[in-house]
Design a protein around this motif. Structure first.
Motif, short mmCIF file in Angstrom:
data_model
loop_
_atom_site.label_atom_id
_atom_site.label_comp_id
_atom_site.label_asym_id
_atom_site.label_seq_id
_atom_site.Cartn_x
_atom_site.Cartn_y
_atom_site.Cartn_z
N ARG A 129 9.29 1.11 7.72
CA ARG A 129 10.69 0.09 7.74
C ARG A 129 9.26 -0.48 6.28
N ASP A 130 7.55 -0.67 6.28
CA ASP A 130 7.45 -0.77 4.85
C ASP A 130 7.74 0.39 3.64
N LEU A 131 7.47 1.73 4.29
CA LEU A 131 8.12 3.16 3.59
C LEU A 131 9.34 3.02 2.95
N LYS A 132 10.72 2.64 3.51
CA LYS A 132 11.45 2.29 3.43
C LYS A 132 11.64 1.08 2.03
N ALA B 70 0.24 3.40 1.30
CA ALA B 70 -0.13 3.83 -0.49
C ALA B 70 -0.97 3.32 -0.70
N LEU B 71 -1.22 3.77 -1.95
CA LEU B 71 -2.67 3.19 -2.77
C LEU B 71 -2.69 2.24 -3.48
N TYR B 72 -3.22 1.32 -3.60
CA TYR B 72 -2.58 0.09 -4.99
C TYR B 72 -4.10 -0.64 -4.77
N GLY B 73 -4.65 -0.68 -6.02
CA GLY B 73 -5.58 -1.84 -6.43
C GLY B 73 -7.06 -1.11 -5.66
N GLY B 74 -7.01 0.51 -5.37
CA GLY B 74 -8.40 0.99 -4.88
C GLY B 74 -8.17 1.56 -3.98
N ARG B 75 -7.08 0.76 -2.81
CA ARG B 75 -7.21 0.75 -1.53
C ARG B 75 -6.28 1.50 -0.75
N GLU B 76 -6.09 2.73 -0.02
CA GLU B 76 -5.43 2.96 1.01
C GLU B 76 -4.53 2.10 2.28
N VAL B 77 -3.79 1.93 1.65
CA VAL B 77 -2.80 1.00 2.46
C VAL B 77 -1.89 1.69 3.70
N LEU C 195 1.12 1.40 -7.53
CA LEU C 195 1.80 1.79 -6.63
C LEU C 195 1.73 3.28 -6.76
N ARG C 196 0.98 3.70 -5.68
CA ARG C 196 0.96 4.95 -5.61
C ARG C 196 1.99 5.34 -3.90
N ILE C 197 2.31 5.70 -3.51
CA ILE C 197 3.99 6.30 -2.51
C ILE C 197 3.15 7.59 -2.15
N ASN C 198 2.80 7.68 -0.39
CA ASN C 198 2.19 8.79 0.00
C ASN C 198 2.93 8.67 1.32
N ALA C 199 4.21 9.06 1.47
CA ALA C 199 5.40 9.31 2.04
C ALA C 199 5.31 9.92 3.41
#
Length: 276
Positions: free
Chosen positions: A206-209, A194-201, A185-189
């Motif tokens: 609230r998700d971010l926190k 969030a980058l996960y599984g090759g996808r930008e979500v 998981l890569r988080i871009n605050a």
């Protein structure tokens, strides 16, 4: 590591290809000797012209020429020739014996200590004595390229034997690393993504926190109270299921096809943690 192994493999494979495509040293030497033999045989009776040709070619030391019946034309048996490289009659007989056995152009060591080589062919019946070092220089070959009558096959095989496994291992490591990176998981605050599984979500605030809190623990558990405080503040009912439902929704958002292991893991009676 993967890049290094792949780079080494590419160097080995390219080197093997260049060796395979490079004209063999002996092919070049034979072509040169055959041409010289043809030229000399055409002037076999002109001793002065042959001597001039020998003097002009710094790699060619001496020649012996016979006619179709096997009679020697050069050097003539009864006349002197203007050359500084003399060959005894016994040596000429030994060369003639070798020449009689060859069908096409063939090489052998003539004087190993002096670095001289003998080339003989059947038609026309000519033998040439070369200086190995000088011939390598004339043909623009590496020193020692004509030291043994071998092809570059051994070097090519060695490069392939080393290069192919190195490349295979490098690609395997790279694919494994790519797979590991995709499952992390890569988080871009700043962008709320969030980058996960090759996808930008895309993420809500609230998700971010909810993701940042366990991510900061490096695999440690974050209690439900801590998550409520981070995402909702203290405006929640003690027995509320809001957090659990939001975590379920967040899991689906990050991995809708369920192709990866569980990222947000439930720790019963405590809270949640990130597994990656």
């Amino acid at each position: 590591m993967a890049r290094t192994m792949i780079s080494i493999a590419l160097i080995c494979l390219v080197s093997a290809l260049l060796l395979a495509l490079r004209p063999n040293a002996w092919v070049k030497a034979t072509a040169t000797a055959e041409y010289a033999a043809t030229q000399l045989a055409s002037d076999a009776t002109n001793t002065e012209h042959i001597s001039w040709q020998l003097a002009k070619d710094k790699a060619l030391l001496r020649t012996i020429i016979w006619d179709r019946r096997g009679s020697r034309l050069y050097p003539p048996e009864t006349a002197m020739v203007p050359t500084t490289y003399n060959v005894s009659e016994d040596t000429i007989e030994r060369i003639a014996h070798f020449q009689a056995q060859v069908r096409q152009g063939d090489w052998q060591v003539f004087d190993e200590e002096a670095g001289h080589m003998l080339f003989c062919q059947s038609t026309p019946a000519v033998c040439l004595i070369y200086d190995q070092s000088a011939l390598e220089e004339v043909l623009d070959l590496l020193p020692g390229a004509l030291g043994a009558n071998t092809w570059d096959l051994a070097a090519i095989v060695a490069l392939l034997v080393f290069g192919l496994p190195a490349g295979t291992y490098g690609v395997w490591v790279w694919q494994r690393k790519s797979g590991d990176d995709a499952s992390r998981l890569r988080i871009n605050a700043d962008r709320y993504t969030a980058l996960y599984g090759g996808r930008e979500v895309p993420l809500t605030q609230r998700d971010l926190k909810l993701l940042q809190a366990p991510d900061s623990r490096n695999g440690g558990v974050v209690t439900k109270d801590e998550l409520y405080d981070a995402a909702w503040g203290r405006e929640y009912m003690p027995n509320s299921r809001t957090l659990d439902q939001h975590v379920i929704t967040l899991r689906r958002k990050l991995d809708p096809d369920k192709t990866h292991p569980v990222l947000i893991e439930t720790v019963r009676g405590v809270g949640y943690k990130l597994v990656q």
